[in-house]
Design a protein around this motif. Structure first.
Motif, mmCIF file in Angstrom:
data_model
loop_
_atom_site.group_PDB
_atom_site.id
_atom_site.type_symbol
_atom_site.label_atom_id
_atom_site.label_comp_id
_atom_site.label_asym_id
_atom_site.label_seq_id
_atom_site.Cartn_x
_atom_site.Cartn_y
_atom_site.Cartn_z
ATOM 1 N N ARG A 38 0.818 -1.209 0.000
ATOM 2 C CA ARG A 38 0.000 0.000 0.000
ATOM 3 C C ARG A 38 0.854 1.262 0.000
ATOM 4 O O ARG A 38 0.365 2.353 -0.303
ATOM 5 C CB ARG A 38 -0.915 0.037 1.229
ATOM 6 N N LYS A 39 2.120 1.141 0.321
ATOM 7 C CA LYS A 39 3.009 2.300 0.332
ATOM 8 C C LYS A 39 3.545 2.655 -1.055
ATOM 9 O O LYS A 39 4.167 3.702 -1.231
ATOM 10 C CB LYS A 39 4.205 2.036 1.253
ATOM 11 N N LEU A 40 3.355 1.773 -2.025
ATOM 12 C CA LEU A 40 3.946 1.954 -3.353
ATOM 13 C C LEU A 40 2.967 2.650 -4.298
ATOM 14 O O LEU A 40 1.858 2.177 -4.522
ATOM 15 C CB LEU A 40 4.353 0.603 -3.940
ATOM 16 N N PHE A 41 3.411 3.760 -4.849
ATOM 17 C CA PHE A 41 2.616 4.521 -5.812
ATOM 18 C C PHE A 41 3.419 4.681 -7.102
ATOM 19 O O PHE A 41 4.623 4.946 -7.068
ATOM 20 C CB PHE A 41 2.275 5.904 -5.261
ATOM 21 N N CYS A 42 2.746 4.554 -8.204
ATOM 22 C CA CYS A 42 3.380 4.719 -9.517
ATOM 23 C C CYS A 42 2.721 5.889 -10.229
ATOM 24 O O CYS A 42 1.493 5.971 -10.302
ATOM 25 C CB CYS A 42 3.227 3.440 -10.333
ATOM 26 N N HIS A 43 3.533 6.783 -10.740
ATOM 27 C CA HIS A 43 3.016 7.957 -11.446
ATOM 28 C C HIS A 43 3.024 7.681 -12.949
ATOM 29 O O HIS A 43 4.058 7.335 -13.512
ATOM 30 C CB HIS A 43 3.893 9.171 -11.139
ATOM 31 N N MET A 44 1.902 7.869 -13.594
ATOM 32 C CA MET A 44 1.779 7.606 -15.035
ATOM 33 C C MET A 44 1.628 8.943 -15.762
ATOM 34 O O MET A 44 0.637 9.650 -15.594
ATOM 35 C CB MET A 44 0.569 6.711 -15.300
ATOM 36 N N HIS A 45 2.627 9.266 -16.595
ATOM 37 C CA HIS A 45 2.659 10.563 -17.260
ATOM 38 C C HIS A 45 2.166 10.519 -18.699
ATOM 39 O O HIS A 45 1.828 11.561 -19.266
ATOM 40 C CB HIS A 45 4.086 11.116 -17.251
ATOM 41 N N LEU A 46 2.154 9.335 -19.301
ATOM 42 C CA LEU A 46 1.764 9.218 -20.704
ATOM 43 C C LEU A 46 1.150 7.844 -20.892
ATOM 44 O O LEU A 46 0.810 7.162 -19.917
ATOM 45 C CB LEU A 46 2.990 9.423 -21.609
ATOM 46 N N TYR A 47 0.999 7.418 -22.127
ATOM 47 C CA TYR A 47 0.362 6.134 -22.437
ATOM 48 C C TYR A 47 1.454 5.069 -22.584
ATOM 49 O O TYR A 47 1.744 4.584 -23.677
ATOM 50 C CB TYR A 47 -0.481 6.265 -23.702
ATOM 51 N N HIS A 48 2.058 4.710 -21.456
ATOM 52 C CA HIS A 48 3.206 3.815 -21.464
ATOM 53 C C HIS A 48 2.788 2.355 -21.684
ATOM 54 O O HIS A 48 1.631 1.979 -21.465
ATOM 55 C CB HIS A 48 3.970 3.933 -20.144
ATOM 56 N N LYS A 49 3.769 1.545 -22.088
ATOM 57 C CA LYS A 49 3.506 0.128 -22.328
ATOM 58 C C LYS A 49 3.149 -0.586 -21.026
ATOM 59 O O LYS A 49 3.866 -0.461 -20.031
ATOM 60 C CB LYS A 49 4.731 -0.526 -22.970
ATOM 61 N N PRO A 50 2.072 -1.353 -21.031
ATOM 62 C CA PRO A 50 1.607 -1.992 -19.787
ATOM 63 C C PRO A 50 2.601 -2.975 -19.181
ATOM 64 O O PRO A 50 2.584 -3.185 -17.968
ATOM 65 C CB PRO A 50 0.327 -2.722 -20.232
ATOM 66 N N LYS A 51 3.474 -3.593 -19.986
ATOM 67 C CA LYS A 51 4.307 -4.682 -19.493
ATOM 68 C C LYS A 51 5.218 -4.276 -18.340
ATOM 69 O O LYS A 51 5.586 -5.114 -17.517
ATOM 70 C CB LYS A 51 5.143 -5.279 -20.625
ATOM 71 N N HIS A 52 5.580 -2.987 -18.267
ATOM 72 C CA HIS A 52 6.452 -2.529 -17.192
ATOM 73 C C HIS A 52 5.693 -2.239 -15.898
ATOM 74 O O HIS A 52 6.316 -1.954 -14.873
ATOM 75 C CB HIS A 52 7.204 -1.268 -17.613
ATOM 76 N N TYR A 53 4.382 -2.335 -15.937
ATOM 77 C CA TYR A 53 3.570 -1.891 -14.804
ATOM 78 C C TYR A 53 2.726 -3.004 -14.191
ATOM 79 O O TYR A 53 1.813 -2.733 -13.418
ATOM 80 C CB TYR A 53 2.673 -0.726 -15.244
#
Length: 301
Positions: free
Chosen positions: A58-73
């Motif tokens: 729950r402490k981990l947040f990922c910031h998405m700035h563009l339409y990145h490839k899903p495989k890394h996320y």
């Protein structure tokens, strides 16, 4: 939450980063928040989180700035998006994300009102411009083509700031279209001079094909510029009613929109007023406050 925020940057060790997931795991055990931005950081931190209990994930947040490839996320369950357009993409492309939020990017606009033009305006010349890296998705080629049509019968000038891989192609295009004498390529503009660049213009044009948000548009609006451009999803979201936007890729419509703004003084004044008001939604303070609310909503449930 505490009013004091301490930040530590988690380093990548080498090209393969075999130790970095361990560092991320340690960070999740040590800090209140681990916030990642780039694809490789998302991949490695998500891998580490798989081996940790839910209270630590729950402490981990990922910031998405563009339409990145899903495989890394694939290891990311909590994603902060810079626009509703990006959030819609995340929900469609990354169904494993348990929670998403929209936190708009923000900028410090305090210096905008006092910024002086980078290049003094010319009496009797209407100046159009864009400050952006010369990449295909920024639409420089479309802007130059649209401008070329105007340049044959109107007293206009095009001011382009920035560098990038397609800069030489843009210069060649301006030459091929016979408007090289009316297009001023400034090269790199330091961030602290961005407002001065926009203050050099009469209208901003943002013909992007893909944006996660668009800080350039906000900078232009903070300077009270009328804005024209493409109705790309994120651009439309940022601009609201404060811009004249046309279908993406329609160069003729883009040229017509620019000509309309040039010809209609009352429209320019209306757009200028709307720009200033709209830009206030995207302050750095607002971004920070909304980000803290996201952290609180996830940690104190």
């Amino acid at each position: 939450m505490s009013s004091e925020v301490k930040v530590r940057v988690v380093p990548f060790i080498n090209g393969y980063e075999p130790i970095t997931p361990i560092i991320f795991a340690k960070a999740l055990k040590t800090f209140d928040i681990v916030h990642v931005h780039l694809g490789r950081a998302a991949l490695l931190s998500g891998y580490a989180a798989k081996f940790l209990p839910e209270e630590l994930r729950r402490k981990l947040f990922c910031h998405m700035h563009l339409y990145h490839k899903p495989k890394h996320y694939r290891g990311q369950g909590q994603i902060i998006c810079v626009s509703k357009a990006v959030e819609d993409y995340v929900k469609k492309a990354m169904p494993w994300a348990k929670r998403t939020w929209v936190v708009y990017n923000g900028i410090d606009m305090s210096s905008a009102p006092l910024a002086e033009p980078l290049i003094p305006k010319k009496r009797g010349t209407f100046r159009i411009g864009l400050l952006a890296s010369f990449k295909a998705e920024k639409g420089h080629a479309d802007l130059i083509k649209a401008f070329a049509g105007l340049g044959r019968h109107l007293p206009v000038e095009l001011l382009l700031g920035g560098e990038g891989p397609l800069l030489s192609e843009a210069k060649k295009l301006a030459s091929d279209l016979g408007v090289e004498d009316k297009v001023n390529f400034l090269g790199a503009v330091p961030p602290e001079r961005a407002f001065s660049f926009w203050k050099s213009l009469d209208v901003a044009c943002v013909p992007s094909y893909a944006e996660g948000f668009c800080l350039s548009m906000v900078e232009a609006m903070a300077c009270g510029l009328p804005v024209a451009g493409y109705a790309e999803a994120a651009l439309s979201e940022v601009a609201g009613e404060a811009a004249v936007l046309v279908p993406v890729g329609d160069v003729e419509a883009l040229a017509a929109a620019l000509e309309r703004v040039i010809a209609d003084e009352s429209l320019r004044k209306q757009l200028s007023s709307l720009s200033l008001k709209r830009s206030g939604l995207f302050s750095a303070k607002s971004m920070a406050e909304n980000l803290l609310k996201v952290y609180e909503s996830a940690l104190y449930v």
